[in-house]
Motif scaffolding. Sequence first.
Motif, mmCIF file in Angstrom:
data_model
loop_
_atom_site.group_PDB
_atom_site.id
_atom_site.type_symbol
_atom_site.label_atom_id
_atom_site.label_comp_id
_atom_site.label_asym_id
_atom_site.label_seq_id
_atom_site.Cartn_x
_atom_site.Cartn_y
_atom_site.Cartn_z
ATOM 1 N N THR A 67 57.134 43.388 109.384
ATOM 2 C CA THR A 67 58.582 43.602 109.095
ATOM 3 C C THR A 67 59.515 42.491 108.835
ATOM 4 N N GLY B 50 62.111 38.720 110.499
ATOM 5 C CA GLY B 50 62.242 37.412 110.314
ATOM 6 C C GLY B 50 61.671 35.456 112.108
ATOM 7 N N SER B 51 61.581 36.721 112.733
ATOM 8 C CA SER B 51 61.753 35.332 114.168
ATOM 9 C C SER B 51 60.236 34.935 113.850
ATOM 10 N N SER C 168 52.938 50.749 105.786
ATOM 11 C CA SER C 168 53.029 52.116 107.224
ATOM 12 C C SER C 168 54.254 52.174 107.898
ATOM 13 N N HIS D 182 68.124 47.361 116.247
ATOM 14 C CA HIS D 182 68.580 45.649 116.189
ATOM 15 C C HIS D 182 68.848 45.861 114.452
HETATM 16 P P1 NAD Z 1 60.469 45.806 116.389
HETATM 17 O O1 NAD Z 1 59.700 45.140 116.251
HETATM 18 O O2 NAD Z 1 60.845 46.230 117.675
HETATM 19 O O3 NAD Z 1 59.300 46.917 114.812
HETATM 20 C C1 NAD Z 1 60.423 48.074 114.466
HETATM 21 C C2 NAD Z 1 59.922 48.313 114.860
HETATM 22 O O4 NAD Z 1 58.864 48.521 113.856
HETATM 23 C C3 NAD Z 1 59.434 49.608 115.937
HETATM 24 O O5 NAD Z 1 59.222 50.803 116.246
HETATM 25 C C4 NAD Z 1 57.815 49.227 115.235
HETATM 26 O O6 NAD Z 1 56.909 50.577 116.075
HETATM 27 C C5 NAD Z 1 57.648 49.094 113.898
HETATM 28 N N1 NAD Z 1 56.532 48.688 112.939
HETATM 29 C C6 NAD Z 1 56.364 47.051 113.556
HETATM 30 N N2 NAD Z 1 55.468 47.498 112.301
HETATM 31 C C7 NAD Z 1 55.204 48.202 111.709
HETATM 32 C C8 NAD Z 1 54.099 48.601 110.385
HETATM 33 N N3 NAD Z 1 53.053 47.715 109.909
HETATM 34 N N4 NAD Z 1 53.590 50.019 110.892
HETATM 35 C C9 NAD Z 1 54.614 50.994 110.852
HETATM 36 N N5 NAD Z 1 55.675 50.666 112.308
HETATM 37 C C10 NAD Z 1 55.627 49.579 112.631
HETATM 38 O O7 NAD Z 1 61.167 45.102 115.764
HETATM 39 P P2 NAD Z 1 62.016 44.785 114.544
HETATM 40 O O8 NAD Z 1 63.416 44.986 114.338
HETATM 41 O O9 NAD Z 1 61.141 43.961 113.668
HETATM 42 O O10 NAD Z 1 63.009 43.119 115.035
HETATM 43 C C11 NAD Z 1 63.603 42.989 116.073
HETATM 44 C C12 NAD Z 1 63.712 42.080 117.135
HETATM 45 O O11 NAD Z 1 63.373 40.807 117.059
HETATM 46 C C13 NAD Z 1 64.635 42.034 118.272
HETATM 47 O O12 NAD Z 1 64.376 41.805 119.478
HETATM 48 C C14 NAD Z 1 65.601 40.537 117.732
HETATM 49 O O13 NAD Z 1 66.368 40.156 118.712
HETATM 50 C C15 NAD Z 1 64.498 39.221 117.736
HETATM 51 N N6 NAD Z 1 63.930 38.364 116.576
HETATM 52 C C16 NAD Z 1 63.906 37.576 116.808
HETATM 53 C C17 NAD Z 1 64.673 36.986 116.329
HETATM 54 C C18 NAD Z 1 64.138 35.250 116.431
HETATM 55 O O14 NAD Z 1 64.712 33.731 115.792
HETATM 56 N N7 NAD Z 1 64.445 34.873 117.928
HETATM 57 C C19 NAD Z 1 64.808 36.971 114.543
HETATM 58 C C20 NAD Z 1 64.749 38.538 114.163
HETATM 59 C C21 NAD Z 1 64.955 39.181 115.294
#
Ligand code: NAD
Length: 355
Positions: A120, A123-124, A160, A255
């Motif tokens: 996704t 950026g974590s 995807s 988020h």
């Molecule tokens: P997530 O990992 O929950 O993914 C979001 C959605 O994308 C989910 O439904 C997942 O199943 C789907 N998905 C992921 N990869 C996919 C793929 N290849 N194909 C189809 N679907 C896919 O959430 P997110 O938005 O990626 O990340 C948010 C989380 O990350 C939050 O908990 C946030 O606090 C954390 N975060 C942390 C930092 C940090 O620096 N620590 C930075 C940004 C976000």
Amino acid sequence: MTVSNFSYQALPMRVAFGDGAVSHLPDELDRAGHMRALVLCTPGQTRIAQIAVAALGVRSAGVFDAARMHVPVETVSAAIKYASEVDADSCVAIGGGSSIGLGKAIALESGLQIIAVPTTYAGSEMTPIWGLTRNGRKQTGRDSVVLPTSVVYDPQLTTSLTSEISAASGLNAIAHAVEALYAPDASPVISLMAEEGVRALAGALPAIVDNGSDRVARRAALYGAWLCGACLGATTMSLHHKLCHVLGGSLNLPHAQTHAIVLPYVLAYNEVHTPAAKAALQRALGVDYAPSVALREIVTRLPIPGSLSALGVRSEQLQSVIEQVLASPYANPTPVEIEGLRDILHRALRGAAVS
Ligand code: NAD
């Protein structure tokens, strides 16, 4: 050219970018001196995890597919126990911020190093920020031990992603760049990355929504996400991130969508006091008017919920959010006052026009 004083700390991460880059995972393991990796993913991403397993071949120690949002400490302990049972000396975290968050917490608690394969735009993977939920309370902190040894960006793995997740996640990434441009610890190199990151994502997202398999647009978006993630890792975020953190945590909101909805309103509040950031965003977005207006236009054109009320937020819930945001001081270019905050939140609640 006038260059202000600044400090800049580069983070020690390697990045490998390209279609099919996931096939180089064994090389990345070699570089870090690891033998066997446990693949981490969320329950919904086992298909993608199997691509990493296939790439690792005999160096795969299996899959732990129980990553969850907010990183419960019980999940981290179970993953560390499993890694020890299958004799893994490292982890490959594949997926979004939830998988990578689990990898970082494992690194923090056990010292096992991780390679991140982000799919996704959150950026974590580019930040030393970790999060861990213990007894219902989420703790966060910064520690360089959680940084991946390598980050493998393979745009093919992102085809995807649905158009809804792509759009919201892309705006989530843009939010990192926007706040890096007016961060108290902004620096010229990070500002260049922020401007380029916004340009890449803003150009790519409409094309991705039209056709999720558009490889040129997928490459541009993931490149933009890398740049925006690096901005997040290198600077201190301001009101927008604080507000989304409180909204997400206290009202259990999604988020990326929360970031996408709130960003134009916070930027409208800040851009009058940040002319250099405003000019950089105008260049990146290709507009001569307020970038906050341009970002709201992008949000309304893409498949992103148009307001906080569309996420189920009710007006009476906002007072407690305002109190929590005002309770801890943090940097912001425009002083954060109760009236301004109330205005931002009520506009975002209704999905009002940005002016
Ligand atoms: P997530 O990992 O929950 O993914 C979001 C959605 O994308 C989910 O439904 C997942 O199943 C789907 N998905 C992921 N990869 C996919 C793929 N290849 N194909 C189809 N679907 C896919 O959430 P997110 O938005 O990626 O990340 C948010 C989380 O990350 C939050 O908990 C946030 O606090 C954390 N975060 C942390 C930092 C940090 O620096 N620590 C930075 C940004 C976000």
